[in-house]
Design a protein around this motif. Structure first.
Motif, short mmCIF file in Angstrom:
data_model
loop_
_atom_site.label_atom_id
_atom_site.label_comp_id
_atom_site.label_asym_id
_atom_site.label_seq_id
_atom_site.Cartn_x
_atom_site.Cartn_y
_atom_site.Cartn_z
N THR A 258 -41.07 10.42 28.09
CA THR A 258 -41.79 9.27 27.74
C THR A 258 -41.60 8.38 26.96
OG1 THR A 258 -41.65 10.45 26.14
CG2 THR A 258 -43.33 11.30 27.60
N GLU A 259 -40.41 8.31 26.02
CA GLU A 259 -39.67 6.40 25.82
C GLU A 259 -39.40 6.28 26.50
OE1 GLU A 259 -40.43 6.65 22.80
OE2 GLU A 259 -40.30 8.25 21.47
N VAL A 260 -38.35 6.58 27.66
CA VAL A 260 -38.36 5.70 28.82
C VAL A 260 -39.70 4.47 28.91
CG1 VAL A 260 -37.09 5.33 31.20
CG2 VAL A 260 -36.10 6.51 29.33
N PHE A 261 -40.25 5.02 29.72
CA PHE A 261 -41.74 4.60 29.76
C PHE A 261 -41.80 3.73 29.32
CE2 PHE A 261 -40.65 7.06 33.39
CZ PHE A 261 -41.38 6.88 34.88
N LEU A 262 -42.67 4.24 27.98
CA LEU A 262 -42.92 3.36 26.85
C LEU A 262 -41.86 1.72 26.45
CD1 LEU A 262 -44.01 6.40 24.54
CD2 LEU A 262 -45.31 4.51 25.87
N HIS A 263 -40.74 1.84 26.85
CA HIS A 263 -40.27 1.30 26.09
C HIS A 263 -39.39 0.48 27.50
CE1 HIS A 263 -40.79 2.72 22.37
NE2 HIS A 263 -40.33 3.23 21.89
N THR A 264 -40.15 0.29 28.55
CA THR A 264 -39.58 -0.48 29.64
C THR A 264 -40.47 -1.33 29.66
OG1 THR A 264 -38.05 1.31 30.31
CG2 THR A 264 -38.43 -0.73 31.90
N PRO A 265 -40.70 -2.59 30.23
CA PRO A 265 -41.68 -3.29 30.57
C PRO A 265 -42.41 -2.94 31.41
CG PRO A 265 -40.01 -4.58 29.91
CD PRO A 265 -39.51 -3.63 30.26
N ARG A 266 -44.16 -2.83 31.46
CA ARG A 266 -44.46 -2.52 32.77
C ARG A 266 -44.15 -3.32 33.82
NH1 ARG A 266 -50.41 1.08 30.38
NH2 ARG A 266 -48.85 1.35 29.02
N GLU A 267 -44.46 -4.22 34.14
CA GLU A 267 -43.88 -5.04 35.47
C GLU A 267 -42.74 -4.39 36.13
OE1 GLU A 267 -42.93 -9.33 36.63
OE2 GLU A 267 -43.09 -9.25 34.60
N VAL A 268 -41.26 -4.05 34.87
CA VAL A 268 -40.26 -3.91 35.71
C VAL A 268 -40.65 -2.22 36.16
CG1 VAL A 268 -38.20 -2.52 34.40
CG2 VAL A 268 -38.76 -4.95 33.66
N LEU A 269 -41.30 -1.79 35.32
CA LEU A 269 -41.82 -0.56 36.39
C LEU A 269 -42.38 0.01 37.55
CD1 LEU A 269 -43.14 1.72 32.91
CD2 LEU A 269 -40.47 2.16 33.92
N SER A 270 -43.05 -1.72 37.77
CA SER A 270 -43.26 -1.08 38.86
C SER A 270 -42.96 -1.68 40.18
CB SER A 270 -44.70 -2.94 38.35
OG SER A 270 -45.31 -3.17 39.32
N LYS A 271 -41.79 -2.99 39.31
CA LYS A 271 -41.65 -3.09 40.18
C LYS A 271 -40.28 -1.97 40.98
CE LYS A 271 -39.55 -7.50 39.53
NZ LYS A 271 -38.92 -8.27 39.36
N ASN A 272 -39.81 -1.13 39.68
CA ASN A 272 -38.42 -0.60 40.25
C ASN A 272 -39.19 0.94 40.97
OD1 ASN A 272 -35.99 1.43 38.90
ND2 ASN A 272 -37.30 3.02 38.96
N PHE A 273 -40.55 1.15 40.44
CA PHE A 273 -41.55 2.76 41.66
C PHE A 273 -42.45 2.45 42.76
CE2 PHE A 273 -40.52 3.80 37.58
CZ PHE A 273 -40.21 5.42 37.79
N GLY A 274 -42.35 0.38 42.97
CA GLY A 274 -42.70 -0.14 44.07
C GLY A 274 -44.51 0.22 44.17
#
Length: 476
Positions: A258-274
């Motif tokens: 949960t903390e990894v997802f909360l403290h990573t920019p959502r744009e980066v998460l979007s790019k990482n997971f496609g």
């Protein structure tokens, strides 16, 4: 040998707190007295309340020579007293109630002022009336888990409460049925013994190999540093002991999904997971840590996710079904060992689960290459820690306590209760080993032992050259 002189400070403290009634000049005296109270004066009345009549009965063993060091069962005593043979004295206490008074303890090398607790004394008789063989000061080798703060379903033991336990820290954790310890990883290695119940453990290693297994009471698991994993309780819930190879470890230093997802920019998460950024709109707004989820399916194959790398090889399994390993029976109980010789992935964790029958004891021993972190699962016992050159302290233990015995410091663990004493010894070592005092003395030429210790030939001829592990109690 130390001499204890018990002096109640109550008559000193109360006049200071409440004033001196004999010199009240007004119905409500002021905050301070006057100069007439200084020093000696023939007009001063010396005295006060008489010493209370102390009623007590010495327990079996209390009249013996202090060096005999028999266990004193104060739990059944109405008013336990700090007395062994001719040493010590009775203790009046404030109204014989919940707390012992402050007292002065006189040792050969120092004088201490001690505040006692009546209830604590009853379950720690070797602190109230130490054996005459205790001497000097060792580390504190005992901590009750129950005195640690309960935090999010866990109780932690580390250097905050046992500063000398530098090699290992422990956590006792409980999960309700379907409860999760959320997806996470640690910097430290995690070794676990399931105490009761059952759970499903899951992990993925750095090669993409996957692992999932169900473990039950008595089983062991191990996750190397950095390997992400999760734990979910099955139908009956689960309680387990965690041991980490870092005495400063705290569960607060865990890396949570949960903390990894909360403290990573959502744009980066979007790019990482496609995926679109909106896919993360409903992620938790805080850590979950421990939470209740959907019950695990009974068929474990339904959760057996695999990658191109396949499953983790059996030889590198993260679990070991220790519950199915028969115990090695000895005269005073039983022992069973798990270490990297049979559980290879746990590269530096070696452990023994020891059962001691009433009256028996884990024989006097020490570990040449590692400190010993001990968790008492059930029963009551005591141990004397000996530290060179001449320091020795005796501690009392019961289920839920932690013991810590530094490398090469000798100790035993004696069952002082009426039921089996069960505990686990954990080492930071590639193999579980110890040195037994009995085997050492029996394997040394009799002339050398006799010249050194003045032991009789009859005794030396009866010594056993093999380790006993657990020694049986006498028939008395």
């Amino acid at each position: 040998m130390k001499l204890q002189l018990i002096v109640t400070l109550l008559p000193i403290v109360l006049p200071l707190a409440h004033g001196a009634p004999a010199r009240r000049d007004t119905p409500n005296p002021g905050l301070r007295g006057n100069g007439s109270l200084l020093g000696y004066s023939p007009d001063n009345e010396v005295g006060g309340d008489s010493r209370p009549d102390i009623k007590y009965t010495l327990v079996p063993g209390q009249k013996e020579n202090p060096d005999t060091g028999s266990y004193l069962d104060f739990e059944k005593a109405d008013n336990p007293q700090p007395i062994r043979g001719p040493t010590g004295s009775d203790d009046p206490g404030p109204s014989m109630s919940a707390f012992n008074p402050m007292c002065i303890s006189i040792h050969a090398d120092r004088t201490e002022i001690i505040a006692g607790n009546y209830y604590y004394d009853r379950i720690n008789s070797d602190k109230l009336a130490p054996p005459g063989t205790d001497h000097g000061e060792t580390i504190n080798a005992q901590w009750p888990m129950g005195k640690s703060t309960r935090f999010r379903g866990q109780i932690c033991n580390n250097t905050n409460v046992m500063p000398d336990a530098t090699l290992m820290a422990g956590v006792d954790m409980r999960l309700a049925p379907a409860g999760y310890r959320e997806l996470h990883w640690h910097v430290a290695s995690e070794w676990s013994l399931v105490l009761n119940g059952s759970c499903r453990i899951q992990a993925v290693n750095e090669n993409g190999e996957t692992f999932i297994d169900d473990v039950t009471a008595g089983d062991v698991w191990f996750f190397p540093p950095g390997v992400p994993h999760s734990i979910q309780a099955l139908d009956d819930g689960v309680e387990f002991l965690l041991v980490f190879d870092d005495g400063d470890f705290s569960e607060d230093n865990t890396f949570l999904a949960t903390e990894v997802f909360l403290h990573t920019p959502r744009e980066v998460l979007s790019k990482n997971f496609g995926v679109d950024v909106s896919a993360f709109d409903k992620i938790p707004d805080d850590e979950l840590y421990i939470f209740k989820g959907t019950p695990a399916p009974e068929d474990i194959e339904k959760q057996n996710v695999t990658t191109a790398a396949g499953l983790i090889p059996r030889a590198k399994s993260y679990s070991y079904h220790f519950s199915e390993q028969p115990a090695h029976e000895v005269a005073g109980g039983s022992v069973k060992i798990v270490d990297p010789l049979t559980f290879p992935i746990a590269s530096n964790f070696s452990a023994a689960v020891v059962t001691v029958h009433p009256g028996g004891m884990r024989e006097i021993h020490w570990h040449p290459t590692s400190d010993e972190w001990t968790f008492f699962i059930s029963g009551e016992g005591r141990a004397t820690l000996f530290t060179a050159p001449n320091a020795a302290t005796t501690f009392d233990y019961r289920g839920g306590d932690v013991g810590y015995f530094p490398k090469s410091n000798s100790h035993y663990i004696e069952n002082t209760g009426d039921e089996a004493l069960v505990f686990v010894e954990v080492l930071q070592a590639p193999e579980f080993t110890d040195m037994a005092l009995g085997q050492w003395i029996a394997s040394t030429p009799k002339q050398i032992v006799s010249d050194t210790l003045n032991l009789s030939d009859d005794m030396l001829n009866n010594l056993k050259t093999e380790k006993q592990y657990v020694v049986a109690g006498s028939s008395d």
